[in-house]
Design a protein around this motif. Structure first.
Motif, PDB file in Angstrom:
ATOM      1  N   LYS A  60       0.832  -1.198   0.000  1.00  0.00           N
ATOM      2  CA  LYS A  60       0.000   0.000   0.000  1.00  0.00           C
ATOM      3  C   LYS A  60       0.874   1.258   0.000  1.00  0.00           C
ATOM      4  CE  LYS A  60      -3.764   2.045   2.654  1.00  0.00           C
ATOM      5  NZ  LYS A  60      -4.586   1.927   3.856  1.00  0.00           N
ATOM      6  N   VAL A  61       1.901   1.276   0.825  1.00  0.00           N
ATOM      7  CA  VAL A  61       2.810   2.420   0.878  1.00  0.00           C
ATOM      8  C   VAL A  61       3.566   2.558  -0.438  1.00  0.00           C
ATOM      9  CG1 VAL A  61       4.894   3.315   1.984  1.00  0.00           C
ATOM     10  CG2 VAL A  61       3.046   2.412   3.383  1.00  0.00           C
ATOM     11  N   ARG A  62       4.017   1.426  -1.000  1.00  0.00           N
ATOM     12  CA  ARG A  62       4.743   1.448  -2.272  1.00  0.00           C
ATOM     13  C   ARG A  62       3.865   2.018  -3.383  1.00  0.00           C
ATOM     14  NH1 ARG A  62       5.134  -3.744  -3.301  1.00  0.00           N
ATOM     15  NH2 ARG A  62       6.668  -4.033  -1.660  1.00  0.00           N
ATOM     16  N   ASP A  63       2.618   1.572  -3.451  1.00  0.00           N
ATOM     17  CA  ASP A  63       1.696   2.081  -4.468  1.00  0.00           C
ATOM     18  C   ASP A  63       1.437   3.575  -4.292  1.00  0.00           C
ATOM     19  OD1 ASP A  63       1.526  -0.441  -5.533  1.00  0.00           O
ATOM     20  OD2 ASP A  63      -0.374  -0.927  -4.523  1.00  0.00           O
TER      21      ASP A  63
ATOM     22  N   GLN B  27       4.916   9.875  -7.219  1.00  0.00           N
ATOM     23  CA  GLN B  27       6.028  10.101  -8.144  1.00  0.00           C
ATOM     24  C   GLN B  27       5.518  10.278  -9.574  1.00  0.00           C
ATOM     25  OE1 GLN B  27       9.244  10.629  -7.586  1.00  0.00           O
ATOM     26  NE2 GLN B  27       8.810  10.567  -5.406  1.00  0.00           N
ATOM     27  N   ARG B  28       4.529   9.471  -9.970  1.00  0.00           N
ATOM     28  CA  ARG B  28       3.944   9.609 -11.298  1.00  0.00           C
ATOM     29  C   ARG B  28       3.324  10.996 -11.484  1.00  0.00           C
ATOM     30  NH1 ARG B  28       2.261   4.183 -11.001  1.00  0.00           N
ATOM     31  NH2 ARG B  28       0.356   4.842  -9.975  1.00  0.00           N
TER      32      ARG B  28
ATOM     33  N   THR C 127       5.864  17.890 -13.850  1.00  0.00           N
ATOM     34  CA  THR C 127       7.140  18.437 -14.303  1.00  0.00           C
ATOM     35  C   THR C 127       7.223  18.433 -15.820  1.00  0.00           C
ATOM     36  OG1 THR C 127       8.193  17.613 -12.293  1.00  0.00           O
ATOM     37  CG2 THR C 127       9.644  18.206 -14.110  1.00  0.00           C
ATOM     38  N   ILE C 128       6.833  17.341 -16.447  1.00  0.00           N
ATOM     39  CA  ILE C 128       6.857  17.250 -17.912  1.00  0.00           C
ATOM     40  C   ILE C 128       5.903  18.280 -18.521  1.00  0.00           C
ATOM     41  CG2 ILE C 128       6.236  15.768 -19.862  1.00  0.00           C
ATOM     42  CD1 ILE C 128       7.311  13.406 -18.219  1.00  0.00           C
TER      43      ILE C 128
END
Length: 87
Positions: free
Chosen positions: A49-52, A58-59, A65-66
């Motif tokens: 859950k934390v990783r997702d 980040q996405r 940024t892009i």
């Protein structure tokens, strides 16, 4: 000139006094007297859950940024073309 050197020596001496050793910083951070931090084990579900959640953040950050660089780049090209060809 000697006033500047004495001031520099005084500043260095005062900075040495205020420093805390590494063990003191660790003790203050983890609020214990030991040098090892103790953590509870996390379940696989919590880790995933934390990783997702981190990957999603980040996405979104990368996407923003892009998008910003693309818009700024397009505006920069338009301004350059204006000054090169129409001014």
């Amino acid at each position: 000139m000697s006033g500047f050197l004495s001031l520099a020596n005084t500043i260095m001496r005062n900075n040495k006094r205020k420093r805390i050793d590494k063990l003191g910083r660790v003790e203050r951070y983890i609020d214990t007297k030991s040098t090892k931090a103790e953590y509870k084990e996390a379940s696989e579900y919590t880790l995933s859950k934390v990783r997702d959640q981190v990957q999603k953040q980040q996405r979104e950050s990368r996407h923003n940024t892009i998008l910003i660089f693309t818009i700024v780049g397009i505006l920069l090209v338009i301004v350059m073309c204006y000054f090169l060809f129409f001014y």
